[in-house]
Scaffold this motif. Structure first.
Motif, PDB file in Angstrom:
ATOM      1  N   SER A  17       0.729  -1.125  -0.113  1.00 43.30           N
ATOM      2  CA  SER A  17       0.028   0.187   0.013  1.00 43.30           C
ATOM      3  C   SER A  17       0.946   1.344   0.089  1.00 43.30           C
ATOM      4  CB  SER A  17      -1.216   0.107   1.158  1.00 43.30           C
ATOM      5  OG  SER A  17      -1.791  -1.098   1.089  1.00 43.30           O
ATOM      6  N   PHE A  18       2.002   1.038   0.839  1.00 42.09           N
ATOM      7  CA  PHE A  18       2.911   2.322   0.902  1.00 42.09           C
ATOM      8  C   PHE A  18       3.578   2.535  -0.574  1.00 42.09           C
ATOM      9  CE2 PHE A  18       6.987   4.241   1.811  1.00 42.09           C
ATOM     10  CZ  PHE A  18       6.789   5.457   2.138  1.00 42.09           C
ATOM     11  N   ILE A  19       3.889   1.457  -1.252  1.00 40.35           N
ATOM     12  CA  ILE A  19       4.543   1.517  -2.360  1.00 40.35           C
ATOM     13  C   ILE A  19       3.962   2.022  -3.585  1.00 40.35           C
ATOM     14  CG2 ILE A  19       5.623   0.160  -4.290  1.00 40.35           C
ATOM     15  CD1 ILE A  19       6.735  -1.702  -2.164  1.00 40.35           C
ATOM     16  N   THR A  20       2.270   1.865  -3.360  1.00 39.95           N
ATOM     17  CA  THR A  20       1.501   2.418  -4.471  1.00 39.95           C
ATOM     18  C   THR A  20       1.225   3.617  -4.113  1.00 39.95           C
ATOM     19  OG1 THR A  20       0.142   0.164  -4.452  1.00 39.95           O
ATOM     20  CG2 THR A  20      -0.847   1.889  -5.007  1.00 39.95           C
ATOM     21  N   LEU A  21       1.261   4.069  -2.704  1.00 41.48           N
ATOM     22  CA  LEU A  21       1.137   5.506  -2.588  1.00 41.48           C
ATOM     23  C   LEU A  21       2.188   6.382  -3.215  1.00 41.48           C
ATOM     24  CD1 LEU A  21      -0.146   8.068  -0.665  1.00 41.48           C
ATOM     25  CD2 LEU A  21       1.784   7.316   1.124  1.00 41.48           C
ATOM     26  N   VAL A  22       3.328   5.687  -3.035  1.00 41.17           N
ATOM     27  CA  VAL A  22       4.629   6.534  -3.620  1.00 41.17           C
ATOM     28  C   VAL A  22       4.462   6.531  -5.104  1.00 41.17           C
ATOM     29  CG1 VAL A  22       7.202   6.441  -4.012  1.00 41.17           C
ATOM     30  CG2 VAL A  22       5.960   5.975  -1.485  1.00 41.17           C
ATOM     31  N   ASN A  23       4.205   5.485  -5.805  1.00 42.12           N
ATOM     32  CA  ASN A  23       4.021   5.337  -7.014  1.00 42.12           C
ATOM     33  C   ASN A  23       3.079   6.205  -7.742  1.00 42.12           C
ATOM     34  OD1 ASN A  23       6.381   3.329  -7.382  1.00 42.12           O
ATOM     35  ND2 ASN A  23       4.717   1.827  -7.300  1.00 42.12           N
ATOM     36  N   ILE A  29       5.085  14.985  -6.693  1.00 43.41           N
ATOM     37  CA  ILE A  29       5.516  15.656  -5.336  1.00 43.41           C
ATOM     38  C   ILE A  29       7.088  15.883  -5.713  1.00 43.41           C
ATOM     39  CG2 ILE A  29       6.312  14.939  -3.059  1.00 43.41           C
ATOM     40  CD1 ILE A  29       3.089  15.487  -3.432  1.00 43.41           C
ATOM     41  N   ILE A  30       7.665  15.188  -6.505  1.00 48.22           N
ATOM     42  CA  ILE A  30       9.024  15.471  -6.816  1.00 48.22           C
ATOM     43  C   ILE A  30       9.064  16.922  -7.491  1.00 48.22           C
ATOM     44  CG2 ILE A  30      11.327  14.986  -8.097  1.00 48.22           C
ATOM     45  CD1 ILE A  30      10.667  11.898  -7.458  1.00 48.22           C
ATOM     46  N   LEU A  46      13.693  15.038  -0.205  1.00 47.49           N
ATOM     47  CA  LEU A  46      12.652  15.936   0.428  1.00 47.49           C
ATOM     48  C   LEU A  46      11.391  14.988   0.023  1.00 47.49           C
ATOM     49  CD1 LEU A  46      11.652  18.157   2.157  1.00 47.49           C
ATOM     50  CD2 LEU A  46      11.496  19.443  -0.006  1.00 47.49           C
ATOM     51  N   SER A  47      11.089  14.810  -1.138  1.00 45.46           N
ATOM     52  CA  SER A  47      10.019  13.813  -1.290  1.00 45.46           C
ATOM     53  C   SER A  47       9.909  12.525  -0.617  1.00 45.46           C
ATOM     54  CB  SER A  47       9.856  13.558  -2.678  1.00 45.46           C
ATOM     55  OG  SER A  47      10.688  12.654  -3.161  1.00 45.46           O
ATOM     56  N   GLN A  48      11.041  11.870  -0.384  1.00 41.85           N
ATOM     57  CA  GLN A  48      11.069  10.763   0.546  1.00 41.85           C
ATOM     58  C   GLN A  48      10.655  11.114   1.840  1.00 41.85           C
ATOM     59  OE1 GLN A  48      15.132   8.997   0.110  1.00 41.85           O
ATOM     60  NE2 GLN A  48      14.707   8.525  -2.185  1.00 41.85           N
ATOM     61  N   GLU A  49      11.215  12.293   2.425  1.00 44.54           N
ATOM     62  CA  GLU A  49      10.960  12.828   3.692  1.00 44.54           C
ATOM     63  C   GLU A  49       9.258  12.865   4.137  1.00 44.54           C
ATOM     64  OE1 GLU A  49      13.128  15.952   5.443  1.00 44.54           O
ATOM     65  OE2 GLU A  49      14.837  15.390   4.410  1.00 44.54           O
ATOM     66  N   ILE A  50       8.837  13.318   2.779  1.00 41.62           N
ATOM     67  CA  ILE A  50       7.106  13.789   3.029  1.00 41.62           C
ATOM     68  C   ILE A  50       6.664  12.120   2.790  1.00 41.62           C
ATOM     69  CG2 ILE A  50       5.301  14.488   1.345  1.00 41.62           C
ATOM     70  CD1 ILE A  50       7.129  16.817   0.515  1.00 41.62           C
ATOM     71  N   PHE A  51       6.763  11.524   2.112  1.00 41.24           N
ATOM     72  CA  PHE A  51       6.073  10.122   2.106  1.00 41.24           C
ATOM     73  C   PHE A  51       6.082   9.512   3.343  1.00 41.24           C
ATOM     74  CE2 PHE A  51       6.412  10.419  -2.624  1.00 41.24           C
ATOM     75  CZ  PHE A  51       4.946  10.417  -2.726  1.00 41.24           C
ATOM     76  N   ILE A  52       7.344   9.319   4.044  1.00 40.87           N
ATOM     77  CA  ILE A  52       7.776   8.711   5.419  1.00 40.87           C
ATOM     78  C   ILE A  52       6.839   9.596   6.392  1.00 40.87           C
ATOM     79  CG2 ILE A  52       9.285   8.640   7.199  1.00 40.87           C
ATOM     80  CD1 ILE A  52      11.458   7.974   5.089  1.00 40.87           C
ATOM     81  N   ASN A  53       6.885  10.796   6.383  1.00 47.49           N
ATOM     82  CA  ASN A  53       5.909  11.634   7.120  1.00 47.49           C
ATOM     83  C   ASN A  53       4.357  11.186   7.001  1.00 47.49           C
ATOM     84  OD1 ASN A  53       4.156  13.962   7.885  1.00 47.49           O
ATOM     85  ND2 ASN A  53       6.096  14.729   8.577  1.00 47.49           N
ATOM     86  N   SER A  75       2.984  18.144   1.771  1.00 46.86           N
ATOM     87  CA  SER A  75       4.126  18.424   0.962  1.00 46.86           C
ATOM     88  C   SER A  75       4.257  19.861   0.898  1.00 46.86           C
ATOM     89  CB  SER A  75       3.763  17.930  -0.460  1.00 46.86           C
ATOM     90  OG  SER A  75       3.730  16.635  -0.550  1.00 46.86           O
ATOM     91  N   ILE A  76       3.304  20.712   0.845  1.00 53.09           N
ATOM     92  CA  ILE A  76       3.750  22.033   0.885  1.00 53.09           C
ATOM     93  C   ILE A  76       4.278  22.742   2.024  1.00 53.09           C
ATOM     94  CG2 ILE A  76       2.534  24.532   0.601  1.00 53.09           C
ATOM     95  CD1 ILE A  76       0.831  23.468  -1.624  1.00 53.09           C
ATOM     96  N   ASN A  77       3.590  22.127   3.183  1.00 54.64           N
ATOM     97  CA  ASN A  77       4.218  22.547   4.360  1.00 54.64           C
ATOM     98  C   ASN A  77       5.548  22.220   4.439  1.00 54.64           C
ATOM     99  OD1 ASN A  77       1.952  23.823   5.340  1.00 54.64           O
ATOM    100  ND2 ASN A  77       1.166  22.086   6.168  1.00 54.64           N
ATOM    101  N   LYS A  78       6.066  20.855   4.117  1.00 49.43           N
ATOM    102  CA  LYS A  78       7.385  20.409   4.262  1.00 49.43           C
ATOM    103  C   LYS A  78       8.304  21.224   3.492  1.00 49.43           C
ATOM    104  CE  LYS A  78      10.141  17.054   5.719  1.00 49.43           C
ATOM    105  NZ  LYS A  78      10.624  17.001   7.409  1.00 49.43           N
ATOM    106  N   CYS A  79       8.019  21.591   2.197  1.00 49.89           N
ATOM    107  CA  CYS A  79       8.674  22.356   1.233  1.00 49.89           C
ATOM    108  C   CYS A  79       8.878  23.897   2.025  1.00 49.89           C
ATOM    109  CB  CYS A  79       8.000  22.476  -0.051  1.00 49.89           C
ATOM    110  SG  CYS A  79       8.095  21.043  -0.809  1.00 49.89           S
TER     111      CYS A  79
END
Length: 181
Positions: A17-23, A29-30, A46-53, A75-79
């Motif tokens: 499920s997480f892999i699907t989210l990332v894909n 997001i990048i 940064l995008s990896q940090e976002i997905f982990i978050n 994502s915007i908040n992290k950026c």
């Protein structure tokens, strides 16, 4: 797998499920992250940090908006946090890593347009990036930024007006080509 299945799977610790989210969201997001970092490697990090978050805090998603809106808001908040922590040096390198998608003769024009977008105030830059580069609707942008759709429309209109003034001086007709921006 739809967003509901992804959320449910992540809450249950399902790695697929997480892999699907990332894909499903990785490229957008990048691109969004690149508009703040101007460095492809940093945008990926940064995008990896976002997905982990998102993974660690999936329980904070309250379904007050769509899952994609939640992802873009995080994502915007992290950026914005990233931007606050980094110096201003190098901010005009471009907005995202899509240069390879354009024909060679278009690169200078694309770089110039991205440079101009980068120089916009944040309140105008973020809606333009989300609308033209990420491909979100004005309604989605409004939900992410917690402003009305009319306000989003107005900010995009004002941003386009500012850009158009500069581009007219250079004889660019970017709004005829706005899909390729």
């Amino acid at each position: 797998m739809n967003d509901e299945d992804i959320i449910k799977g992540i809450k249950q610790g399902d790695e697929n499920s997480f892999i699907t989210l990332v894909n499903n969201y990785k490229n957008k997001i990048i691109s969004l992250c690149y508009s703040f970092t101007y460095d492809y490697q940093e945008a990926e990090d940064l995008s990896q940090e976002i997905f982990i978050n998102i993974y660690k805090n999936i329980h904070k998603f309250r379904r007050e908006s769509s899952f994609s809106t939640y992802i873009y808001k995080v994502s915007i908040n992290k950026c914005l946090d990233y931007k606050r922590k980094k110096s201003i040096k190098g901010l005009l390198k471009g907005l995202f890593h899509a240069e390879t998608l354009y024909a060679e003769e278009d690169l200078d024009e694309k770089r110039y347009i991205r440079k101009l977008v980068c120089e916009l105030p944040e309140e105008l830059k973020i809606p333009i990036v989300l609308y033209y580069f990420v491909g979100l609707s004005q309604k989605e942008i409004g939900e992410i930024l917690k402003i009305s759709t009319k306000t989003v429309e107005g900010r995009i209109y004002r941003a386009k007006g500012k850009l158009k003034k500069v581009l007219e001086k250079e004889e660019y007709d970017v709004w005829e080509k706005e899909e390729g921006m």
